[in-house]
Design a protein around this motif. Structure first.
Motif, short mmCIF file in Angstrom:
data_model
loop_
_atom_site.label_atom_id
_atom_site.label_comp_id
_atom_site.label_asym_id
_atom_site.label_seq_id
_atom_site.Cartn_x
_atom_site.Cartn_y
_atom_site.Cartn_z
N ASP A 61 -25.72 -42.04 -17.74
CA ASP A 61 -24.40 -42.32 -17.17
C ASP A 61 -23.99 -41.24 -16.19
O ASP A 61 -23.46 -41.53 -15.11
N LEU A 62 -24.26 -39.98 -16.55
CA LEU A 62 -23.94 -38.87 -15.65
C LEU A 62 -24.73 -38.99 -14.35
O LEU A 62 -24.18 -38.85 -13.26
N LEU A 63 -26.02 -39.27 -14.45
CA LEU A 63 -26.84 -39.40 -13.25
C LEU A 63 -26.33 -40.53 -12.36
O LEU A 63 -26.26 -40.38 -11.14
N ASP A 64 -25.98 -41.67 -12.96
CA ASP A 64 -25.45 -42.78 -12.16
C ASP A 64 -24.18 -42.37 -11.41
O ASP A 64 -23.99 -42.75 -10.25
N LEU A 65 -23.33 -41.57 -12.04
CA LEU A 65 -22.12 -41.09 -11.37
C LEU A 65 -22.47 -40.10 -10.26
O LEU A 65 -21.91 -40.18 -9.16
N LEU A 66 -23.38 -39.19 -10.55
CA LEU A 66 -23.75 -38.18 -9.55
C LEU A 66 -24.38 -38.82 -8.32
O LEU A 66 -24.13 -38.38 -7.19
N LEU A 67 -25.17 -39.86 -8.52
CA LEU A 67 -25.85 -40.52 -7.41
C LEU A 67 -25.04 -41.67 -6.81
O LEU A 67 -25.53 -42.40 -5.97
N ARG A 68 -23.80 -41.82 -7.28
CA ARG A 68 -22.88 -42.85 -6.78
C ARG A 68 -23.39 -44.27 -7.04
O ARG A 68 -23.10 -45.19 -6.27
N ARG A 69 -24.17 -44.45 -8.07
CA ARG A 69 -24.59 -45.80 -8.46
C ARG A 69 -23.44 -46.53 -9.13
O ARG A 69 -23.46 -47.75 -9.24
N ARG A 70 -22.50 -45.77 -9.64
CA ARG A 70 -21.27 -46.32 -10.22
C ARG A 70 -20.15 -45.32 -10.02
O ARG A 70 -20.40 -44.14 -9.76
N GLU A 71 -18.95 -45.81 -10.16
CA GLU A 71 -17.77 -44.96 -9.99
C GLU A 71 -17.16 -44.67 -11.36
O GLU A 71 -17.36 -45.42 -12.31
N PRO A 72 -16.40 -43.59 -11.45
CA PRO A 72 -15.80 -43.20 -12.74
C PRO A 72 -14.85 -44.26 -13.26
O PRO A 72 -14.06 -44.84 -12.49
N GLU A 73 -14.94 -44.51 -14.56
CA GLU A 73 -14.02 -45.42 -15.22
C GLU A 73 -14.03 -45.10 -16.71
O GLU A 73 -15.00 -44.57 -17.24
N GLY A 74 -12.94 -45.36 -17.36
CA GLY A 74 -12.88 -45.18 -18.80
C GLY A 74 -11.91 -44.07 -19.19
O GLY A 74 -11.26 -43.44 -18.35
N ASP A 75 -11.83 -43.86 -20.48
CA ASP A 75 -10.88 -42.90 -21.05
C ASP A 75 -11.20 -41.45 -20.68
O ASP A 75 -10.33 -40.60 -20.73
N TRP A 76 -12.44 -41.17 -20.35
CA TRP A 76 -12.84 -39.79 -20.06
C TRP A 76 -12.35 -39.31 -18.69
O TRP A 76 -12.35 -38.10 -18.43
#
Length: 95
Positions: A61-76
């Protein structure tokens, strides 16, 4: 912003934070190491809080965020985590 959030981390706190940020995926480690090379001198308590939030995420999940494969979402998602994520992400390629 309170004074503590703007307080720069000392060398010992940066070393502890760097250790906390070690990951199982080499790709994450490389991006995180580049972040520390660029920003360690200016890290604050606010950045440490944001990094700690991001380090709770699973490696993929962290890698997907770092590589912009997905955008931040959720309680965190916190302002601190978003600020650090922006610093961690590699620059967007120019068209």
């Amino acid at each position: 912003m309170d004074a503590r959030a703007a307080q720069r981390l000392d060398a010992h706190a940066i070393a502890r934070l760097r250790w906390r940020c070690r990951r199982g995926l080499l790709e994450n480690d490389l991006l995180i190491e580049r972040f520390f090379e660029r920003h360690a001198h200016a890290l604050t308590d606010r950045h440490a809080r944001g990094l700690n939030v991001l380090m709770e995420l699973p490696d993929n999940d962290l890698l997907d965020l770092l590589l912009r494969r997905r955008e931040p979402e959720g309680d965190w998602v916190t302002p601190e985590a978003l600020e650090v994520l922006a610093l961690l992400r590699p620059p967007r390629p120019q068209p």
